[in-house]
Scaffold this motif. Structure first.
Motif, mmCIF file in Angstrom:
data_model
loop_
_atom_site.group_PDB
_atom_site.id
_atom_site.type_symbol
_atom_site.label_atom_id
_atom_site.label_comp_id
_atom_site.label_asym_id
_atom_site.label_seq_id
_atom_site.Cartn_x
_atom_site.Cartn_y
_atom_site.Cartn_z
ATOM 1 N N ARG A 1 -5.530 -0.410 -3.695
ATOM 2 C CA ARG A 1 -5.909 0.612 -2.721
ATOM 3 C C ARG A 1 -4.736 0.921 -1.798
ATOM 4 O O ARG A 1 -4.023 0.023 -1.360
ATOM 5 C CB ARG A 1 -7.101 0.144 -1.881
ATOM 6 C CG ARG A 1 -8.390 0.041 -2.677
ATOM 7 C CD ARG A 1 -9.559 -0.333 -1.770
ATOM 8 N NE ARG A 1 -9.804 0.659 -0.738
ATOM 9 C CZ ARG A 1 -10.522 1.767 -0.920
ATOM 10 N NH1 ARG A 1 -11.050 2.028 -2.101
ATOM 11 N NH2 ARG A 1 -10.712 2.613 0.082
ATOM 12 N N ALA A 2 -4.568 2.209 -1.530
ATOM 13 C CA ALA A 2 -3.564 2.641 -0.557
ATOM 14 C C ALA A 2 -4.128 2.456 0.851
ATOM 15 O O ALA A 2 -5.205 1.876 1.039
ATOM 16 C CB ALA A 2 -3.194 4.095 -0.813
ATOM 17 N N GLN A 3 -3.405 2.980 1.851
ATOM 18 C CA GLN A 3 -3.901 2.863 3.223
ATOM 19 C C GLN A 3 -5.279 3.526 3.336
ATOM 20 O O GLN A 3 -5.564 4.514 2.668
ATOM 21 C CB GLN A 3 -2.930 3.531 4.208
ATOM 22 C CG GLN A 3 -1.573 2.860 4.275
ATOM 23 C CD GLN A 3 -0.581 3.454 3.283
ATOM 24 O OE1 GLN A 3 -0.979 3.963 2.230
ATOM 25 N NE2 GLN A 3 0.700 3.389 3.616
ATOM 26 N N ARG B 1 0.820 -1.214 0.000
ATOM 27 C CA ARG B 1 0.000 0.000 0.000
ATOM 28 C C ARG B 1 0.854 1.265 0.000
ATOM 29 O O ARG B 1 0.422 2.295 -0.522
ATOM 30 C CB ARG B 1 -0.946 -0.019 1.204
ATOM 31 C CG ARG B 1 -2.100 -0.993 1.012
ATOM 32 C CD ARG B 1 -2.930 -1.145 2.247
ATOM 33 N NE ARG B 1 -4.106 -1.993 1.982
ATOM 34 C CZ ARG B 1 -4.862 -2.527 2.928
ATOM 35 N NH1 ARG B 1 -4.582 -2.316 4.207
ATOM 36 N NH2 ARG B 1 -5.904 -3.281 2.600
ATOM 37 N N GLU C 1 -6.592 6.874 1.193
ATOM 38 C CA GLU C 1 -7.183 6.527 -0.110
ATOM 39 C C GLU C 1 -8.236 7.544 -0.538
ATOM 40 O O GLU C 1 -8.242 7.988 -1.701
ATOM 41 C CB GLU C 1 -7.796 5.118 -0.046
ATOM 42 C CG GLU C 1 -8.495 4.664 -1.325
ATOM 43 C CD GLU C 1 -7.544 4.476 -2.493
ATOM 44 O OE1 GLU C 1 -7.997 4.593 -3.653
ATOM 45 O OE2 GLU C 1 -6.352 4.213 -2.249
ATOM 46 N N ARG D 1 0.403 3.963 -2.903
ATOM 47 C CA ARG D 1 0.231 5.402 -2.627
ATOM 48 C C ARG D 1 1.186 6.223 -3.491
ATOM 49 O O ARG D 1 0.783 7.244 -4.086
ATOM 50 C CB ARG D 1 0.469 5.681 -1.153
ATOM 51 C CG ARG D 1 0.370 7.164 -0.809
ATOM 52 C CD ARG D 1 0.572 7.405 0.666
ATOM 53 N NE ARG D 1 0.446 8.830 0.984
ATOM 54 C CZ ARG D 1 0.498 9.331 2.211
ATOM 55 N NH1 ARG D 1 0.687 8.515 3.248
ATOM 56 N NH2 ARG D 1 0.368 10.623 2.413
#
Length: 414
Positions: A242-244, A200, A248, A204
């Motif tokens: 998906r990032a953190q 993640r 997100e 990002r």
């Protein structure tokens, strides 16, 4: 005092009470007050009390389920009853009661064996259930369905706690398998989410790059190439992962803001270019309303002439916005189909073969009705009520058919 006797005992003149057994008479008491018959009745009631106790334990041994006595308790009760009956001061078939107790001992032993078999079966089922829990936990230990498998592991633990205990060695072995599987799964899950956190961070960074490019393009006026690049950026965004969770949403807001800025500017330009098409659409909407006023079609020739004029004006107006084209043209085509159907119906009404068939059907039904009426009248005159009723029922049905046939024939004379 006199004497009193019966099958199982007697009262001597001196008041001594005896019970008869296979080994001879045995003194069971003495009686001073009252008659000898009262003495026998008293000691018979003592026998009846013993018999009630034997009947009670016999009935309880016949029971099943939670209310049934334990075989061990029943055997203890039988032993105590045997001692009571063997030296009982009572008059009655004491040896018969003892014989019944022998039978009850066999029944209690049978119940004891049944209880043992039930316990063994329960232990076997519990062993099978706990082994199945351990095996399922071992299968789940390799799962990557982290949430589903984790929830199921919790259920397996609850089911283990609710299951009966086995012998200590077997229970410990199966618990060790279940516990090891749970630990292995928990270790893999922890490692997975640690790796996921690292991924993640990379996601990002990738999305930050996409945002930077989107923000650089948001003021572009090179509409078509830039729109294509925004579509590519969106595809990359969707496949990036998906990032953190806490960043997100913020990343998406920045990306979407740049995208919306560009497309809002482009749409404003396109709206200006589409102004003429929207004016064309308004003009064609008026023509469609004029065309739909022809419905329903009562004079197909006049309708066709009017529709021809409408089509000429339609073609002269020019194109409309693409998203409205199918809807507006569909409405005009609906009117055109209605005119075509009216023309086809007119041709069908003039078909001499269809008219001849309709006339023949009407004539045939009228002839049949006349014959049925004659049959009904004759049957009624002859007192044949059932036959007359059947004929009248047939008449009623065919009269409905005739009405429909006459209606169809009338269509050819309009």
């Amino acid at each position: 005092m006199g004497e009193a006797t019966e099958a199982w005992g007697r009262v001597a003149e001196d008041g001594t009470v005896y019970v008869r057994t296979a080994d001879g008479e045995r003194q069971v008491g003495s009686w001073a007050a009252g008659s000898p018959d009262e003495a026998l009745a008293y000691y018979q009631r003592k026998f009846d009390g013993l018999k009630v106790e034997v009947d009670l334990i016999a009935n309880r041994l016949k029971q099943s389920g939670p209310s049934a006595p334990s075989p061990k308790d029943a055997l203890d009760k039988i032993g105590k009853l045997r001692e009571s009956i063997s030296g009982a001061n009572a008059v009655g078939d004491l040896e018969g009661l003892l014989a019944r107790l022998d039978g009850l001992v066999e029944l209690a032993e049978q119940r004891k064996a049944e209880h043992r078999a039930v316990r063994e079966q329960q232990q076997a089922e519990a062993r099978g259930a706990k082994q199945a829990l351990a095996e399922e936990a071992e299968r789940l230990a390799a799962s990557t369905e982290w949430r589903v498998a984790g929830d199921r592991m919790k259920v397996l633990l609850d089911e283990w706690k609710a299951a009966p205990r086995l012998d200590r060695k077997t229970d410990d072995e199966l618990w060790h398998r279940l516990s090891q599987a749970r630990s292995a799964f928990a270790k893999r899950r922890k490692q997975h989410f640690a790796e996921l956190d690292a991924q993640r961070v990379e996601i990002r960074a990738h999305k930050e790059q996409l945002i930077a490019e989107a923000e650089a393009l948001q003021d572009s006026t090179d509409w078509n190439p830039t729109a294509g690049r925004f579509r590519d950026l969106m595809s990359e965004w969707k496949t990036a992962g998906r990032a953190q969770r806490d960043v997100e949403d913020e990343l998406w807001k920045r990306f979407k803001a740049a995208q919306d800025t560009f497309f809002a500017a482009r749409n404003a330009i396109l709206d200006e270019r589409n102004g003429a098409e929207r004016e064309n659409l308004a003009a064609k909407e008026l023509l469609v309303v004029e065309a739909e006023a022809l419905l329903p079609i009562t004079d197909h020739r006049a309708a066709r002439t009017a529709l021809r004029s409408l089509n000429e004006r339609w073609e002269a107006i020019g194109p409309v916005p693409r998203d409205a084209r199918q809807r507006i043209e569909g409405r005009l085509h609906t009117v055109d189909r209605a005119v075509a159907e009216a023309e086809a119906a007119e041709l069908s009404r003039k078909d001499p073969e269809k008219r001849a068939r309709a006339e023949a059907t009407v004539e045939q039904l009228r002839t049949v009705l006349e014959k049925l009426q004659v049959q009904a009248d004759k049957a009624r005159a002859a007192g044949q009520e059932k036959k007359a009723a059947e004929a009248e029922a047939s008449i009623a049905a065919r009269q409905e058919w005739l009405a429909e046939a006459e209606k169809a024939l009338a269509e050819f004379t309009r």
